[in-house]
Design an enzyme around this catalytic site. Structure first.
Site, PDB file in Angstrom:
ATOM      1  CG  ASN A  47      -0.451  -0.205   2.522  1.00  0.00           C
ATOM      2  OD1 ASN A  47       0.562  -0.878   2.692  1.00  0.00           O
ATOM      3  ND2 ASN A  47      -1.089   0.367   3.524  1.00  0.00           N
ATOM      4  CB  CYS A  58      -5.409  -1.224  -1.564  1.00  0.00           C
ATOM      5  SG  CYS A  58      -6.710  -0.388  -0.670  1.00  0.00           S
ATOM      6  CD  GLU A  60      -5.597  -5.771  -1.035  1.00  0.00           C
ATOM      7  OE1 GLU A  60      -5.065  -4.631  -0.984  1.00  0.00           O
ATOM      8  OE2 GLU A  60      -6.218  -6.264  -0.096  1.00  0.00           O
ATOM      9  CB  CYS A  89     -10.982  -2.217   0.452  1.00  0.00           C
ATOM     10  SG  CYS A  89     -10.456  -1.459  -1.099  1.00  0.00           S
ATOM     11  CB  CYS A  92      -8.992  -4.074  -3.841  1.00  0.00           C
ATOM     12  SG  CYS A  92      -7.821  -2.754  -3.464  1.00  0.00           S
TER      13      CYS A  92
HETATM   14  N1  THU Z   1      -5.248  -1.413   2.755  1.00  0.00           N
HETATM   15  C1  THU Z   1      -4.729  -2.223   1.798  1.00  0.00           C
HETATM   16  O1  THU Z   1      -3.683  -1.932   1.214  1.00  0.00           O
HETATM   17  N2  THU Z   1      -5.393  -3.374   1.514  1.00  0.00           N
HETATM   18  C2  THU Z   1      -6.483  -3.831   2.186  1.00  0.00           C
HETATM   19  O2  THU Z   1      -6.976  -4.906   1.895  1.00  0.00           O
HETATM   20  C3  THU Z   1      -7.056  -3.013   3.262  1.00  0.00           C
HETATM   21  C4  THU Z   1      -6.505  -1.655   3.411  1.00  0.00           C
HETATM   22  C5  THU Z   1      -4.494  -0.212   3.134  1.00  0.00           C
HETATM   23  C6  THU Z   1      -5.087   1.106   2.734  1.00  0.00           C
HETATM   24  C7  THU Z   1      -4.458   2.020   3.770  1.00  0.00           C
HETATM   25  O3  THU Z   1      -3.177   2.390   3.328  1.00  0.00           O
HETATM   26  C8  THU Z   1      -4.312   1.158   5.001  1.00  0.00           C
HETATM   27  O4  THU Z   1      -4.382  -0.193   4.538  1.00  0.00           O
HETATM   28  C9  THU Z   1      -5.356   1.388   6.050  1.00  0.00           C
HETATM   29  O5  THU Z   1      -6.634   1.311   5.526  1.00  0.00           O
END
Ligand code: THU
Length: 130
Positions: A47, A58, A60, A89, A92
Site C-alpha cells: 500500500n 491499496c 492489492e 476492500c 479492490c
Molecule cells: N489497505 C490495503 O492496502 N489493503 C487492504 O486490503 C485493506 C486496506 C491499506 C489502505 C491504507 O493504506 C491502510 O491499509 C489502512 O486502511
C-alpha cells in the site's frame, strides 16, 4: 481450493515480504499483496498512502496494476498480508473482478494463510456489465 499448499505458502511469504515496503505514514497499517498470474509469474504490491487520503492505493491494486502493465490478464490467486489477516476492500474487489474469479488468501505478517476464499464469495452479485 485448486492451489497446492506449496503455492499458497509461496504466495503468502511473498506478500509478507513486500509488505515491508509499504508506505503508510498515516495509518501505520502496512499491507502486502502477491498476485499469481496464470502465466506462473507473481506480481507484488504494497500500500502507498497519500496525505490526500483518497489518493491511497491499496496493496492489492498495486499488485494488479503491475501485473496488467506487464501484459497479464488472467489470475489464479491473491495473497494479502497485514498485521492481522484482512480481506481486500470493496474497490479492490471490484477491480480484481474485471479479471475473473480468483482464490484469495489472507494472512498475518507472519505465519500461514488463515482465511481462504474466492473473489466471487467476497463480491457476490458483482456489477460486471452495462
Ligand atoms: N489497505 C490495503 O492496502 N489493503 C487492504 O486490503 C485493506 C486496506 C491499506 C489502505 C491504507 O493504506 C491502510 O491499509 C489502512 O486502511
Amino acid at each position: 481450493m485448486d492451489l497446492s499448499k506449496a503455492a499458497q505458502d509461496e504466495l503468502v511469504l511473498k506478500a509478507q515480504a513486500v509488505r515491508l515496503n509499504a508506505y503508510c505514514p498515516y495509518s501505520g497499517f502496512a499491507v502486502g499483496a502477491a498476485l499469481l498470474a496464470e502465466s506462473g509469474r507473481i506480481y507484488l504490491g504494497a500500500n502507498c498512502e497519500s496525505v490526500s487520503f483518497g489518493g491511497t492505493i491499496c496493496a492489492e491494486r498495486a499488485a494488479l496494476t503491475s501485473a496488467v502493465s506487464a501484459g497479464e490478464r488472467s489470475f489464479t490467486a491473491l495473497a494479502v498480508a497485514a498485521d492481522k489477516p484482512v480481506s481486500p476492500c470493496g474497490i479492490c474487489r471490484q477491480l480484481l473482478f474485471e479479471f475473473g474469479d480468483i482464490i484469495v488468501l489472507s494472512a498475518s505478517a507472519q505465519g500461514e494463510a488463515v482465511k481462504i476464499t474466492t473473489l466471487s464469495a467476497l463480491l457476490p452479485a458483482a456489477f460486471s456489465e452495462f
